[in-house]
Write a protein that holds these residues in place. Structure first.
Motif, mmCIF file in Angstrom:
data_model
loop_
_atom_site.group_PDB
_atom_site.id
_atom_site.type_symbol
_atom_site.label_atom_id
_atom_site.label_comp_id
_atom_site.label_asym_id
_atom_site.label_seq_id
_atom_site.Cartn_x
_atom_site.Cartn_y
_atom_site.Cartn_z
ATOM 1 N N PRO A 1 -20.967 -121.908 -14.229
ATOM 2 C CA PRO A 1 -20.503 -120.890 -13.282
ATOM 3 C C PRO A 1 -21.536 -119.784 -13.075
ATOM 4 C CG PRO A 1 -19.304 -120.737 -15.368
ATOM 5 C CD PRO A 1 -20.140 -121.964 -15.446
ATOM 6 N N GLY A 2 -21.778 -119.488 -11.810
ATOM 7 C CA GLY A 2 -22.679 -118.388 -11.453
ATOM 8 C C GLY A 2 -24.145 -118.664 -11.741
ATOM 9 N N VAL A 3 -24.451 -119.867 -12.217
ATOM 10 C CA VAL A 3 -25.839 -120.181 -12.568
ATOM 11 C C VAL A 3 -26.442 -121.005 -11.438
ATOM 12 C CG1 VAL A 3 -27.226 -121.550 -14.165
ATOM 13 C CG2 VAL A 3 -25.435 -120.050 -15.029
ATOM 14 N N PHE B 1 -32.216 -136.709 -15.973
ATOM 15 C CA PHE B 1 -32.457 -135.369 -15.433
ATOM 16 C C PHE B 1 -31.157 -134.607 -15.164
ATOM 17 C CE2 PHE B 1 -32.808 -138.195 -11.632
ATOM 18 C CZ PHE B 1 -31.910 -137.594 -10.762
ATOM 19 N N ILE B 2 -31.337 -133.309 -14.938
ATOM 20 C CA ILE B 2 -30.217 -132.414 -14.625
ATOM 21 C C ILE B 2 -30.370 -132.011 -13.164
ATOM 22 C CG2 ILE B 2 -29.282 -130.102 -15.106
ATOM 23 C CD1 ILE B 2 -30.513 -130.576 -17.995
ATOM 24 N N CYS B 3 -29.251 -131.993 -12.430
ATOM 25 C CA CYS B 3 -29.325 -131.550 -11.035
ATOM 26 C C CYS B 3 -27.985 -130.969 -10.627
ATOM 27 C CB CYS B 3 -29.716 -132.717 -10.115
ATOM 28 S SG CYS B 3 -28.488 -134.033 -10.090
ATOM 29 N N GLY B 4 -27.971 -130.313 -9.466
ATOM 30 C CA GLY B 4 -26.730 -129.765 -8.942
ATOM 31 C C GLY B 4 -25.737 -130.892 -8.677
ATOM 32 N N ALA B 5 -24.425 -130.556 -8.773
ATOM 33 C CA ALA B 5 -23.387 -131.588 -8.625
ATOM 34 C C ALA B 5 -22.800 -131.604 -7.216
ATOM 35 C CB ALA B 5 -22.282 -131.332 -9.647
ATOM 36 N N ASN B 6 -23.445 -130.838 -6.309
ATOM 37 C CA ASN B 6 -22.919 -130.677 -4.953
ATOM 38 C C ASN B 6 -21.524 -130.043 -4.954
ATOM 39 O OD1 ASN B 6 -25.253 -131.709 -3.700
ATOM 40 N ND2 ASN B 6 -24.575 -133.792 -4.166
ATOM 41 N N ARG B 7 -21.252 -129.308 -6.008
ATOM 42 C CA ARG B 7 -20.034 -128.481 -6.112
ATOM 43 C C ARG B 7 -20.476 -127.191 -6.775
ATOM 44 N NH1 ARG B 7 -17.505 -133.137 -7.608
ATOM 45 N NH2 ARG B 7 -18.058 -132.785 -9.779
ATOM 46 N N ASP B 8 -20.038 -126.055 -6.226
ATOM 47 C CA ASP B 8 -20.451 -124.791 -6.828
ATOM 48 C C ASP B 8 -19.981 -124.715 -8.266
ATOM 49 O OD1 ASP B 8 -21.773 -123.995 -4.646
ATOM 50 O OD2 ASP B 8 -20.235 -122.623 -3.892
ATOM 51 N N GLY B 9 -20.815 -124.163 -9.138
ATOM 52 C CA GLY B 9 -20.439 -123.945 -10.535
ATOM 53 C C GLY B 9 -20.530 -125.181 -11.408
ATOM 54 N N THR C 1 -30.331 -120.641 -10.259
ATOM 55 C CA THR C 1 -31.783 -120.920 -10.228
ATOM 56 C C THR C 1 -32.153 -121.898 -11.339
ATOM 57 O OG1 THR C 1 -32.375 -119.162 -11.751
ATOM 58 C CG2 THR C 1 -32.242 -118.557 -9.432
ATOM 59 N N VAL C 2 -33.294 -122.540 -11.164
ATOM 60 C CA VAL C 2 -33.796 -123.480 -12.176
ATOM 61 C C VAL C 2 -33.951 -122.763 -13.518
ATOM 62 C CG1 VAL C 2 -35.796 -124.876 -12.843
ATOM 63 C CG2 VAL C 2 -34.930 -124.986 -10.503
ATOM 64 N N ALA C 3 -34.492 -121.535 -13.463
ATOM 65 C CA ALA C 3 -34.708 -120.798 -14.710
ATOM 66 C C ALA C 3 -33.381 -120.523 -15.425
ATOM 67 C CB ALA C 3 -35.420 -119.478 -14.406
ATOM 68 N N GLU C 4 -32.349 -120.179 -14.657
ATOM 69 C CA GLU C 4 -31.042 -119.902 -15.267
ATOM 70 C C GLU C 4 -30.425 -121.162 -15.879
ATOM 71 O OE1 GLU C 4 -29.805 -116.264 -12.216
ATOM 72 O OE2 GLU C 4 -28.975 -118.266 -11.919
ATOM 73 N N VAL C 5 -30.552 -122.297 -15.174
ATOM 74 C CA VAL C 5 -30.003 -123.552 -15.697
ATOM 75 C C VAL C 5 -30.737 -123.938 -16.989
ATOM 76 C CG1 VAL C 5 -29.603 -126.011 -15.224
ATOM 77 C CG2 VAL C 5 -29.344 -124.344 -13.387
ATOM 78 N N ALA C 6 -32.085 -123.781 -16.968
ATOM 79 C CA ALA C 6 -32.879 -124.132 -18.153
ATOM 80 C C ALA C 6 -32.469 -123.279 -19.351
ATOM 81 C CB ALA C 6 -34.369 -123.938 -17.837
ATOM 82 N N GLU C 7 -32.222 -122.009 -19.076
ATOM 83 C CA GLU C 7 -31.837 -121.071 -20.133
ATOM 84 C C GLU C 7 -30.458 -121.435 -20.703
ATOM 85 O OE1 GLU C 7 -33.462 -118.359 -21.261
ATOM 86 O OE2 GLU C 7 -31.780 -117.722 -22.539
ATOM 87 N N LEU C 8 -29.513 -121.664 -19.787
ATOM 88 C CA LEU C 8 -28.140 -121.947 -20.211
ATOM 89 C C LEU C 8 -28.064 -123.243 -21.022
ATOM 90 C CD1 LEU C 8 -25.051 -121.142 -19.824
ATOM 91 C CD2 LEU C 8 -25.048 -122.880 -18.019
ATOM 92 N N LEU C 9 -28.759 -124.275 -20.512
ATOM 93 C CA LEU C 9 -28.634 -125.600 -21.164
ATOM 94 C C LEU C 9 -29.725 -125.843 -22.202
ATOM 95 C CD1 LEU C 9 -27.734 -127.700 -17.987
ATOM 96 C CD2 LEU C 9 -26.173 -126.675 -19.649
#
Ligand code: ATP
Ligand code: MG
Length: 571
Positions: free
Chosen positions: A259-261, A357-365, A263-271
């Motif tokens: 949720p709310g994440v 790899f990790i990518c967007g799920a085409n659904r917000d959040g 950018t690539v940098a934010e996703v990398a940080e979170l995961l």
């Protein structure tokens, strides 16, 4: 030349509008003055330097057997319609109407005019190959003119055009022209690199730029430390990674809440994963379909020049703004991913080599984990669409890429038949058949080259001209000129001798303090300075100093002429 009749226009203050050293020094030394944005007058001192560059360029063009012509600045629209560039050139083309409301433009380049000229003049293959050139003012309505004459709207260019009946003849002239450019930029004292270049709006398939190395350069050059490979970053290819070098096994596809994440940098940080494991998706306008997705590794950047050339992409390249994406794809920019995406997808070669790899799920959040090409996402279109990065392996397999900044001082192109086909420029071949001409074109930015030389040759006090372009070789500074007849006599005598020996000399006969004169001469950058004063003359000596050295030396008055002649030859 005496300063009393050659007014110096030096400025003490650094002009505020000048961001680069060359722009500052050209204004301060009195070489140029601005008339309007990107439009400059050349004062006597600047014009001497401009003409020196022109002389070197002209010499090498003539050595090559190119013939000098002069074409008009003002060009009729009809020719630009024939080449298709009246519309495609865009706002850079300054369009003008005459009193009869006929359309013209001020020439930004002369492919159309020269092709029109040769299609009228040439009849037979026997007249070829032929190379024509001119040195002439161009106008390009640059969106952001800056750095003085480095990126101006009006500027002086040498443009050459060659015509051939065979491709091999074009290649031969192209190579010879490249060698001539090497000689020119070496003679002008530039450190430069020849790099693979994009052909842009000029066209053709093969092109190289000559880039003067300077940190203010607007271009980035990628070059190998293990081979001669060098390319403008726009064109630097990346090595296709071999698929699955890791031998990593496919893990189970999963969805994770983010949720709310976005950018690539934010996703990398979170995961807690490296950015290269995350794939990002950009959306561009398509040629056959309204939209096309572009997939890149999170730590890579899109190369807009490479992607714009793909036939699936509408031109000019238009990337869709993030704020429009929810309307088009139903989720926001940071949540788009290639799995189950409803539009065609182009995958960068490096993105294609990433497993799990990790990518967007085409659904917000939400994001997807452990996605794999083929298994989870059909992957049919893989291309090189990213920018090369420092440290990447060189595309020729030898060494690693390093980056440097460059000022594009020249560019050469193999145009092929682009203009001759569009404008029906043909000659009769050996069999009496009409054949379209092969063409090359070759430009040097003469005024930009002057600025590039200064970027590479200056110190805190001013310009350090290389001999070939110095406005004067020698300056004579007489001390106490008006009060000492002896100084006046010796100075006038040396002045005449230098002139008789065809040495370009400036005689500073201003009533200024020595400190002011020395500062001016250092700013202007005259290589050899001779100070003549009573004290030295008592011992029959004059004082000599080379611009880039700190110490002066005494030279016997009767030896100074030979000494100077020698110095000019050796530096
Ligand atoms: P750039 O990429 O810098 O805009 P270009 O590739 O459009 O330049 P060419 O069509 O290759 O330029 O023109 C030949 C040469 O003319 C260039 O190599 C450059 O040295 C010079 N030149 C081009 N545009 C300018 C400009 N606005 N001001 C000064 N010189 C220029
Ligand atoms: Mg160019």
């Amino acid at each position: 030349m005496k300063t009393s009749i050659f007014p110096l226009a030096t400025l003490r203050e650094i002009p505020r509008e000048a961001e680069t050293i060359s722009h500052q020094l050209m204004l301060r030394s009195g070489m140029i003055r601005k008339l309007a944005a990107g439009i400059y007058s050349w004062l006597p001192l600047g014009l001497r330097v401009l003409q020196k560059v022109t002389t070197v360029v002209r010499r090498e063009m003539d050595n090559l057997g190119a013939l000098e012509i002069l074409m008009p600045n003002i060009q009729p629209r009809e020719l630009w319609d024939q080449s298709g560039r009246w519309d495609s050139t865009g706002e850079q083309l300054l369009k003008i109407k005459d009193r009869h409301q006929h359309d013209f433009c001020f020439g930004p380049t002369h492919e159309e005019v020269v092709t029109d000229l040769v299609r009228r003049e040439l009849r037979s293959y026997k007249q070829l190959p032929l190379t024509l050139y001119q040195i002439q003012t161009k106008f390009r309505d640059e969106i952001r003119p800056r750095f003085g004459v480095m990126r101006s709207r009006e500027f002086l260019m040498k443009d050459a055009y060659s015509f051939h009946t065979t491709e091999s003849s074009l290649e031969e002239t192209y190579l010879a022209m490249g060698e001539a450019y090497h000689k020119i930029f070496t003679a002008l004292g530039l450190k430069f690199r020849m790099v693979i270049a994009d052909t842009g709006n000029i066209g053709g398939n093969i092109s190289q730029e000559f880039q003067a190395l300077a940190h203010v350069g607007e271009d980035i050059i990628a070059y190998s430390d293990g081979s001669g490979y060098a390319a403008n970053l726009e064109m630097a290819t990346t090595m296709a990674p071999r698929e699955d070098t890791t031998g990593e096994a496919g893990l189970t596809l999963a969805t994770v809440d983010t949720p709310g994440v976005t950018t690539v940098a934010e996703v990398a940080e979170l995961l807690q994963v490296p950015q290269r494991k995350i794939l990002k998706t950009l959306i561009a306008r398509g040629n056959h379909q309204p939209y096309v997705a572009l997939v890149l590794r999170g730590d890579h950047e899109l190369n807009e020049i490479k992607v714009a050339k793909l036939p699936e992409i509408a031109s000019p390249l238009t990337l869709i703004d993030g704020s429009k994406l929810p309307e088009i794809l139903g989720c926001s920019a940071g949540s788009i991913g290639p799995r189950n995406l409803s539009i065609p997808t182009i995958i960068d070669r490096d993105a294609f080599a990433v497993k799990n790899f990790i990518c967007g799920a085409n659904r917000d959040g939400q994001h997807l984990l452990n996605v794999n090409w083929h298994r989870d996402v059909p992957a049919s279109y893989v291309a090189d669409i990213r920018k090369a990065q420092e440290g990447d392996p060189s595309p020729d397999g030898q060494g690693k890429l390093h980056f440097a900044r460059g000022i594009e001082v020249g560019q050469i192109f193999q145009l092929g038949k682009k203009y001759s086909c569009a404008m029906e420029a043909t000659v009769l071949d050996e069999n009496g058949q009409a054949t379209a001409l092969y063409m090359g074109c070759y430009g040097i930015g003469i005024s930009r080259t002057v600025a590039a030389i200064i970027e590479q040759h200056h110190d805190q006090r001013g310009i350090l001209w290389p001999t070939a372009v110095a406005p004067f070789q020698v300056v004579i500074v007489p001390m106490n000129l008006t009060r000492s007849p002896r100084v006046k006599e010796a100075a006038e005598m040396l002045y005449k001798e230098l002139i008789n020996n065809k040495i370009e000399v400036l005689f500073d006969d201003r009533q200024e303090r020595a400190g002011v004169i020395f500062a001016d001469m250092d700013l202007i950058g005259i290589p050899h300075r001779i100070v003549i004063g009573d004290r030295g003359l008592e011992r029959n000596t004059v004082e000599y100093k080379f611009r880039s050295q700190t110490d002066a030396m005494d030279i016997a008055l009767d030896k100074i002429l030979d000494f100077i002649k020698d110095r000019i030859k050796t530096v």
